[in-house]
Design a protein around this motif. Structure first.
Motif, PDB file in Angstrom:
ATOM      1  N   SER A  60       0.820  -1.222   0.000  1.00  0.00           N
ATOM      2  CA  SER A  60       0.000   0.000   0.000  1.00  0.00           C
ATOM      3  C   SER A  60       0.853   1.271   0.000  1.00  0.00           C
ATOM      4  CB  SER A  60      -0.942  -0.009   1.197  1.00  0.00           C
ATOM      5  OG  SER A  60      -0.203  -0.083   2.379  1.00  0.00           O
ATOM      6  N   ASN A  71      -0.342  24.401  -6.599  1.00  0.00           N
ATOM      7  CA  ASN A  71      -0.120  25.071  -5.313  1.00  0.00           C
ATOM      8  C   ASN A  71       0.363  24.076  -4.260  1.00  0.00           C
ATOM      9  OD1 ASN A  71      -2.388  23.751  -4.599  1.00  0.00           O
ATOM     10  ND2 ASN A  71      -3.613  25.560  -4.194  1.00  0.00           N
ATOM     11  N   ALA A  73      -1.097  23.164  -1.598  1.00  0.00           N
ATOM     12  CA  ALA A  73      -2.143  22.432  -0.887  1.00  0.00           C
ATOM     13  C   ALA A  73      -2.034  20.928  -1.128  1.00  0.00           C
ATOM     14  CB  ALA A  73      -3.509  22.938  -1.308  1.00  0.00           C
ATOM     15  N   ALA A  76      -0.029  19.411   1.496  1.00  0.00           N
ATOM     16  CA  ALA A  76      -0.303  19.816   2.875  1.00  0.00           C
ATOM     17  C   ALA A  76      -0.574  18.635   3.804  1.00  0.00           C
ATOM     18  CB  ALA A  76      -1.465  20.783   2.901  1.00  0.00           C
ATOM     19  N   ASN A  77      -1.310  17.627   3.323  1.00  0.00           N
ATOM     20  CA  ASN A  77      -1.644  16.526   4.226  1.00  0.00           C
ATOM     21  C   ASN A  77      -0.518  15.515   4.369  1.00  0.00           C
ATOM     22  OD1 ASN A  77      -4.227  17.128   5.259  1.00  0.00           O
ATOM     23  ND2 ASN A  77      -5.024  16.868   3.194  1.00  0.00           N
ATOM     24  N   ILE A  82       4.686  21.624   6.446  1.00  0.00           N
ATOM     25  CA  ILE A  82       3.581  22.524   6.093  1.00  0.00           C
ATOM     26  C   ILE A  82       2.556  22.576   7.221  1.00  0.00           C
ATOM     27  CG2 ILE A  82       1.628  22.793   4.510  1.00  0.00           C
ATOM     28  CD1 ILE A  82       3.419  21.918   2.276  1.00  0.00           C
ATOM     29  N   GLN A  83       2.304  21.405   7.843  1.00  0.00           N
ATOM     30  CA  GLN A  83       1.325  21.386   8.938  1.00  0.00           C
ATOM     31  C   GLN A  83       1.816  22.211  10.125  1.00  0.00           C
ATOM     32  OE1 GLN A  83       0.307  17.317   9.715  1.00  0.00           O
ATOM     33  NE2 GLN A  83      -0.311  16.973   7.581  1.00  0.00           N
ATOM     34  N   VAL A  86       1.366  25.868   9.326  1.00  0.00           N
ATOM     35  CA  VAL A  86      -0.025  26.309   9.485  1.00  0.00           C
ATOM     36  C   VAL A  86      -0.328  26.554  10.954  1.00  0.00           C
ATOM     37  CG1 VAL A  86      -2.430  25.611   9.236  1.00  0.00           C
ATOM     38  CG2 VAL A  86      -0.829  25.223   7.375  1.00  0.00           C
ATOM     39  N   LYS A  87       0.196  25.656  11.819  1.00  0.00           N
ATOM     40  CA  LYS A  87      -0.053  25.841  13.258  1.00  0.00           C
ATOM     41  C   LYS A  87       0.612  27.117  13.768  1.00  0.00           C
ATOM     42  CE  LYS A  87      -0.539  20.949  14.068  1.00  0.00           C
ATOM     43  NZ  LYS A  87       0.281  19.757  14.301  1.00  0.00           N
ATOM     44  N   GLY A  89       0.882  29.768  12.029  1.00  0.00           N
ATOM     45  CA  GLY A  89       0.208  30.912  11.419  1.00  0.00           C
ATOM     46  C   GLY A  89       0.947  31.481  10.229  1.00  0.00           C
ATOM     47  N   VAL A  90       1.803  30.671   9.594  1.00  0.00           N
ATOM     48  CA  VAL A  90       2.511  31.148   8.407  1.00  0.00           C
ATOM     49  C   VAL A  90       1.546  31.125   7.218  1.00  0.00           C
ATOM     50  CG1 VAL A  90       4.405  30.688   6.821  1.00  0.00           C
ATOM     51  CG2 VAL A  90       4.688  30.250   9.243  1.00  0.00           C
ATOM     52  N   ASN A  91       1.502  32.218   6.489  1.00  0.00           N
ATOM     53  CA  ASN A  91       0.587  32.284   5.344  1.00  0.00           C
ATOM     54  C   ASN A  91       1.275  31.720   4.100  1.00  0.00           C
ATOM     55  OD1 ASN A  91      -1.334  32.915   3.468  1.00  0.00           O
ATOM     56  ND2 ASN A  91      -1.714  34.954   4.273  1.00  0.00           N
ATOM     57  N   LEU A  92       1.051  30.416   3.871  1.00  0.00           N
ATOM     58  CA  LEU A  92       1.733  29.747   2.751  1.00  0.00           C
ATOM     59  C   LEU A  92       1.210  30.232   1.412  1.00  0.00           C
ATOM     60  CD1 LEU A  92       1.648  26.359   4.491  1.00  0.00           C
ATOM     61  CD2 LEU A  92       3.745  27.413   3.738  1.00  0.00           C
ATOM     62  N   TYR A  93      -0.033  30.659   1.414  1.00  0.00           N
ATOM     63  CA  TYR A  93      -0.630  31.180   0.174  1.00  0.00           C
ATOM     64  C   TYR A  93       0.121  32.424  -0.282  1.00  0.00           C
ATOM     65  CZ  TYR A  93      -4.200  33.244  -2.828  1.00  0.00           C
ATOM     66  OH  TYR A  93      -4.863  33.809  -3.880  1.00  0.00           O
TER      67      TYR A  93
END
Lengths: 343, 304
Positions: A60, A71, A73, A76-77, A82-83, A86-87, A89-93
């Protein structure tokens, strides 16, 4: 004749290799010793069972690589970095749109490097929220080694900046730590020399407006020229301006010229008064014009402090419209709005 | 703090708004300000939370577990804010030049259709134009280089009024002539009865009314009712008036005080561009359109 025969043999071998090899063909090729891969495959092939048989091992984790995405995103998972960003508060966009060269850097980052950098910035007294903002603006800070960052902070300590000052500088100017000590030394020296500041004054300017120090020096030279040659301020006066409102040197020069022209030529404010209230040079000319014309209409444009009904220049431009209309112009907000629609 | 939900408000943002354009700011800049203000405020409301990420984990040979985790791929910090500037369609109904201030109509989302209809219906607009006698500039506006000086003391109020009424009359006669009817005929009367005669081409400026509302020293103010005008046309009118009055003049201010039925009273100043203010203004604008009846949708094919 001999040459052509050899060429034919070689070519024949090539065509055999290109086809899907059968055992007999491979056996004939084996003697020539040319295709080592084929040889290995020959040994493995008999052990493999049919592809239709059920398989017992776990496969698997095998999957295709991510195809080129448009992008971050898509990652991200899967990406821990990246996670964590985000925690924080970095604006990856924002990074993706504005600093696209930083995206491969972020994807290649490991959590350990990230952790050390973030903890180091936090240990300087910068809150995690500000660290997030800092990384948003300057993600390339992860290119710098941790030892370098420590050296740069030590330089500031050596120049007698205290911990609070350093925390403010790092939080307010995300790019500061990306400059080497040599560059920062040069930039601080530029201000000390050009405006004849002493040590304490340089520190005060650097803390008041940390962005000014790393700002483009050409721009600062131009603004100095505008203030000195076009507006007619003396050298000592420039010094008092940079100490009171360093932001003036970062403004666009045309905007600065327009503000000065309105204040000095239309409102008739002297250089001395402008120096006392240097904040008015940061005000946009259109805003100043609206307010001044309203005062003129009400016959309240009295800017001489020695006479009654004096209007303070700073309070005139600083407060929002409602406060200005009632407190400074002694009128009402509705009347001011009506007036704005006649301009 | 409980915030209002964004989707219903986004749904309500459909229609026409009437704004006040300050001078020395382009219409495109104004549109950008409007769009950024709306999207910024929309994102501060309660927006859609990130969807869950369904993870199926474990060894396929044994038991698999299904869990729902927060989906980082749908986080606003990763994919960007929920309401983006490019999602908002905004177009203007009348174009005002860089130095012109006054009433401007913006259509938002489905309101862009209404804005287009209003534009194609060629509604009249009223302007207040200020001029100064005695100086002529190269672009006929105050920003230009001074080209000529002249005396202006001989110009009196009645000279201005006389010339302006002659100008208005010639514009009106011109329209009947272009329609091919004799001014003294029943056909001309029938045509005039229907209302304004508008040019078929949206490029030809026509003046319906022009009068002097203020005359003091070299300064004077005109009120002009017209269609298809543009900034240079206004400034050149002032220039022409100056020459016809045996002096010279240049224009100092142009203000649009009325666009079809929208007046300065309805116009929203930039500082009042909040979601509440915009929705409020949208409501008053739709009321004005309902009252007027044929402002957006014409009942007959002839433009009257």
């Amino acid at each position: 004749m001999l040459k052509t025969v050899r060429w034919c043999v070689q070519r024949g071998l090539r065509t055999i290799a290109a086809r899907s090899p059968t055992t007999s063909e491979l056996a004939s090729v084996k003697d020539s010793g040319q295709n080592a891969d084929m040889e290995n495959e020959l040994e493995v092939a008999p052990q493999r069972t049919s592809v239709l048989d059920p398989i017992s091992e776990d496969i698997s984790h095998i999957g295709s690589y991510l195809k080129p995405t448009f992008n971050l995103a898509a990652y991200a998972n899967r990406s821990e970095v990246i996670q964590e960003f985000v925690k924080l508060g970095v604006n990856l966009y924002y990074i993706e749109k504005k600093i696209s060269e930083a995206v491969p850097l972020i994807l290649r980052l490991k959590f350990e490097d990230l952790r050390e950098h973030v903890l180091f910035l936090n240990s300087l007294g910068v809150s995690f929220e500000d660290v997030g903002k800092l990384i948003t603006k300057n993600p390339l800070i992860f290119k710098e080694k941790l030892e370098d960052l420590k050296v740069r902070v030590n330089y500031l300590k050596f120049k007698r900046f205290n911990d609070e000052m350093i925390a403010r500088i790092v939080a307010k100017n995300p790019y500061w730590l990306s400059y080497s000590t040599h560059e920062i030394d040069h930039k601080l020296g530029f201000f000390q020399k050009n405006f004849k500041l002493n040590g304490n004054e340089v520190r005060s300017v650097a803390v008041q407006k940390p962005q000014l120090i790393t700002f483009e020096q050409q721009h600062i030279t131009e603004n100095t020229f505008v203030l000195k040659e076009e507006m007619g301020f003396a050298d000592e006066e420039l010094k008092s301006i940079i100490l009171a409102k360093p932001h003036i040197f970062m403004q666009g020069k045309f905007r600065l010229q327009k503000s000065f022209e309105y204040v000095h030529n239309v409102m008739g404010i002297s250089h001395e008064q402008i120096l006392q209230n240097s904040e008015i040079l940061t005000c946009r000319a259109s805003r100043m014009r609206e307010r001044h014309q309203f005062l003129v209409k009400l016959k309240r444009d009295q800017f001489n402090a020695k006479e009654p009904n004096y209007v303070n220049l700073v309070t005139m431009v600083k407060d929002p419209d409602g406060v200005f209309a009632t407190e400074v112009a002694k009128s009402s907000a509705e009347a001011y709005n009506m007036f704005l629609k006649t301009l | 703090m409980l915030l209002p939900k964004a989707p219903p408000i986004w749904g309500a943002l459909n229609g026409l708004i009437c704004v006040y354009k300050p001078a020395e700011m382009s219409v495109r800049k104004l549109r950008n300000i409007l769009i950024s203000k709306i999207s910024k405020e929309m994102n501060e409301l309660e927006v859609r939370p990130p969807a869950g990420y369904v993870a199926i984990e474990g060894k396929p040979t044994e038991k698999l577990t299904v869990s729902v985790r927060p989906n980082f791929a749908d986080h606003p910090l990763v994919v960007g804010p929920r309401y983006q500037e490019r999602d908002l369609a905004v177009s203007w109904s009348n174009h005002l030049g860089y130095y012109t201030s006054g009433v401007l109509l913006f259509g938002i989302k489905s309101g862009t259709r209404e804005a287009k209809f209003i534009r194609e219906n060629l509604p009249t607009r009223a302007y207040r134009v200020k001029g100064v006698l005695g100086l002529m500039t190269d672009n006929c506006f105050r920003t230009g280089k001074i080209m000529m000086k002249s005396t202006w003391k001989h110009v009196r109020r009645h000279n201005v009024d006389g010339f302006l009424s002659a100008m208005q009359a010639s514009h009106q006669r011109k329209m009947f002539e272009l329609c091919g009817v004799d001014m003294e005929s029943q056909a001309a009367y029938d045509l005039a009865k229907q209302g304004l005669i508008r040019p078929a081409n949206a490029k030809i400026p026509i003046i319906y009314g022009i009068k002097c509302v203020e005359f003091e020293g070299p300064h004077f103010t005109l009120e002009i009712q017209c269609v298809n005008e543009y900034e240079d046309y206004m400034t050149h009118i002032i220039n022409e008036i100056g020459l016809k009055l045996r002096s010279v003049a240049h224009c100092t201010d142009i203000q649009c005080i009325r666009h079809s039925r929208f007046t300065l009273k309805d116009a929203l100043l930039i500082k009042h561009w909040t979601l509440a203010g915009i929705l409020d203004n949208m409501k008053t604008c739709s009321d004005v359109i309902k009252e007027s009846g044929d402002l957006v949708h014409q009942k007959s094919a002839t433009l009257v």
